[in-house]
Design a protein around this motif. Structure first.
Motif, mmCIF file in Angstrom:
data_model
loop_
_atom_site.group_PDB
_atom_site.id
_atom_site.type_symbol
_atom_site.label_atom_id
_atom_site.label_comp_id
_atom_site.label_asym_id
_atom_site.label_seq_id
_atom_site.Cartn_x
_atom_site.Cartn_y
_atom_site.Cartn_z
ATOM 1 N N THR A 20 0.834 -1.208 0.000
ATOM 2 C CA THR A 20 0.000 0.000 0.000
ATOM 3 C C THR A 20 0.867 1.255 0.000
ATOM 4 N N LEU A 21 1.857 1.298 0.873
ATOM 5 C CA LEU A 21 2.732 2.474 0.940
ATOM 6 C C LEU A 21 3.496 2.684 -0.359
ATOM 7 N N LEU A 22 4.000 1.613 -0.948
ATOM 8 C CA LEU A 22 4.737 1.740 -2.207
ATOM 9 C C LEU A 22 3.828 2.212 -3.342
ATOM 10 N N ALA A 23 2.620 1.675 -3.401
ATOM 11 C CA ALA A 23 1.700 2.072 -4.470
ATOM 12 C C ALA A 23 1.280 3.529 -4.318
ATOM 13 N N VAL A 24 0.852 3.917 -3.123
ATOM 14 C CA VAL A 24 0.404 5.294 -2.910
ATOM 15 C C VAL A 24 1.571 6.268 -3.084
ATOM 16 N N GLY A 25 2.725 5.913 -2.544
ATOM 17 C CA GLY A 25 3.896 6.780 -2.676
ATOM 18 C C GLY A 25 4.316 6.973 -4.120
ATOM 19 N N SER A 26 4.330 5.893 -4.876
ATOM 20 C CA SER A 26 4.743 5.985 -6.288
ATOM 21 C C SER A 26 3.761 6.796 -7.111
ATOM 22 N N VAL A 27 2.484 6.503 -6.982
ATOM 23 C CA VAL A 27 1.466 7.235 -7.747
ATOM 24 C C VAL A 27 1.465 8.705 -7.348
ATOM 25 N N GLY A 28 1.553 8.972 -6.060
ATOM 26 C CA GLY A 28 1.565 10.354 -5.585
ATOM 27 C C GLY A 28 2.781 11.118 -6.063
ATOM 28 N N PHE A 29 3.947 10.481 -6.005
ATOM 29 C CA PHE A 29 5.173 11.153 -6.443
ATOM 30 C C PHE A 29 5.128 11.443 -7.938
ATOM 31 N N ILE A 30 4.613 10.515 -8.716
ATOM 32 C CA ILE A 30 4.468 10.744 -10.168
ATOM 33 C C ILE A 30 3.501 11.895 -10.418
ATOM 34 N N VAL A 53 3.970 23.552 -2.364
ATOM 35 C CA VAL A 53 3.070 22.391 -2.347
ATOM 36 C C VAL A 53 3.758 21.175 -2.960
ATOM 37 N N CYS A 54 4.405 21.366 -4.094
ATOM 38 C CA CYS A 54 5.082 20.237 -4.746
ATOM 39 C C CYS A 54 6.236 19.720 -3.890
ATOM 40 N N GLY A 55 6.952 20.609 -3.214
ATOM 41 C CA GLY A 55 8.057 20.186 -2.355
ATOM 42 C C GLY A 55 7.577 19.394 -1.149
ATOM 43 N N VAL A 56 6.552 19.898 -0.477
ATOM 44 C CA VAL A 56 6.030 19.208 0.708
ATOM 45 C C VAL A 56 5.379 17.883 0.318
ATOM 46 N N MET A 57 4.550 17.906 -0.693
ATOM 47 C CA MET A 57 3.874 16.670 -1.113
ATOM 48 C C MET A 57 4.886 15.656 -1.669
ATOM 49 N N GLY A 58 5.875 16.136 -2.412
ATOM 50 C CA GLY A 58 6.912 15.240 -2.927
ATOM 51 C C GLY A 58 7.680 14.574 -1.800
ATOM 52 N N ALA A 59 8.043 15.364 -0.774
ATOM 53 C CA ALA A 59 8.753 14.794 0.376
ATOM 54 C C ALA A 59 7.882 13.761 1.097
ATOM 55 N N MET A 60 6.598 14.058 1.222
ATOM 56 C CA MET A 60 5.692 13.123 1.884
ATOM 57 C C MET A 60 5.607 11.801 1.098
ATOM 58 N N PHE A 61 5.487 11.892 -0.208
ATOM 59 C CA PHE A 61 5.385 10.666 -0.998
ATOM 60 C C PHE A 61 6.706 9.900 -1.035
#
Length: 168
Positions: A20-30, A53-61
Motif C-alpha cells: 500500500t505504501l509503495l503504491a500510494v507513494g509511487s502514484v503520488g510522487f508521479i 506544495v510540490c516540495g512538501v507533497m513530494g517529500a511526503m510521498f
C-alpha cells in the motif's frame, strides 16, 4: 495482557502495508512530478505556492516509498522468524501429544475429595490450562507468555472439546 499475534500474521500485515505504501507513494510522487513540470496544469501562475506544495507533497510521498521498503524488509525478517516459530509450535505440540494426557491433567487439578463434577466449567478450564502451562513451562524454558497462552488455548480445544467432552 496483550493478545498474541503470530510472526506469520505480522509478516502478512507488514507485506500488505508495504504494498500500500509503495503504491500510494509511487502514484503520488508521479502526480507531483507531473504537476511540477506543468503536464497537469493545476497552477496557472508559477509562484511560490506551486513549489511549496510540490516540495512538501513530494517529500511526503518519498517518505511513503521509504516506509514501504522498510515494511517490506521487516516482512521478510518476520517471515524467517515465523518459520522458527512454527517449528517450535510443532515441537511443543508433539511433546504435548506424547506427555499430556487429559486424565492425568484432570487428576492433577483435583484437590483431595474433589471430583470433576464438583467443578464448574470455568474452574475446569482454568485449572486444566494452568496445569498445561506449567508443564510446558517446565519443559520449554524462556517462552513468551502470550505465545504459551495462545498455544494452550488451541491445544485445550483440540484435547478436550474436539473429543466430545464439551466441558470447557
Amino acid at each position: 495482557m496483550p493478545q498474541y499475534q503470530s510472526s506469520e500474521a505480522k509478516a502478512k500485515n507488514n507485506r500488505s502495508s508495504a504494498y500500500t505504501l509503495l503504491a500510494v507513494g509511487s502514484v503520488g510522487f508521479i502526480a507531483v512530478l507531473l504537476i511540477f513540470f506543468n503536464v497537469i496544469p493545476v497552477y496557472r501562475n508559477a509562484g511560490v505556492t506551486k513549489y511549496l506544495v510540490c516540495g512538501v507533497m513530494g517529500a511526503m510521498f518519498v517518505l511513503f516509498i521509504v516506509f514501504g521498503f522498510v515494511s517490506m524488509r521487516d516482512s521478510k525478517l518476520l517471515s524467517v522468524k515465523a518459520k522458527s516459530e512454527n517449528s517450535l509450535r510443532s515441537e511443543i505440540a508433539r511433546w504435548c501429544k506424547d506427555n499430556l494426557d487429559g486424565t492425568v491433567i484432570d487428576a492433577a487439578i483435583l484437590e483431595e475429595g474433589e471430583t470433576l463434577a464438583d467443578l464448574t466449567e470455568e474452574e475446569r478450564y482454568y485449572r486444566r490450562t494452568e496445569q498445561m502451562r506449567a508443564a510446558i513451562d517446565d519443559k520449554f524454558m524462556n517462552l513468551d507468555e502470550a505465545f504459551v497462552d495462545n498455544f494452550v488455548d488451541g491445544y485445550y480445544q483440540e484435547m478436550y472439546e474436539d473429543n466430545g467432552d464439551n466441558s470447557r
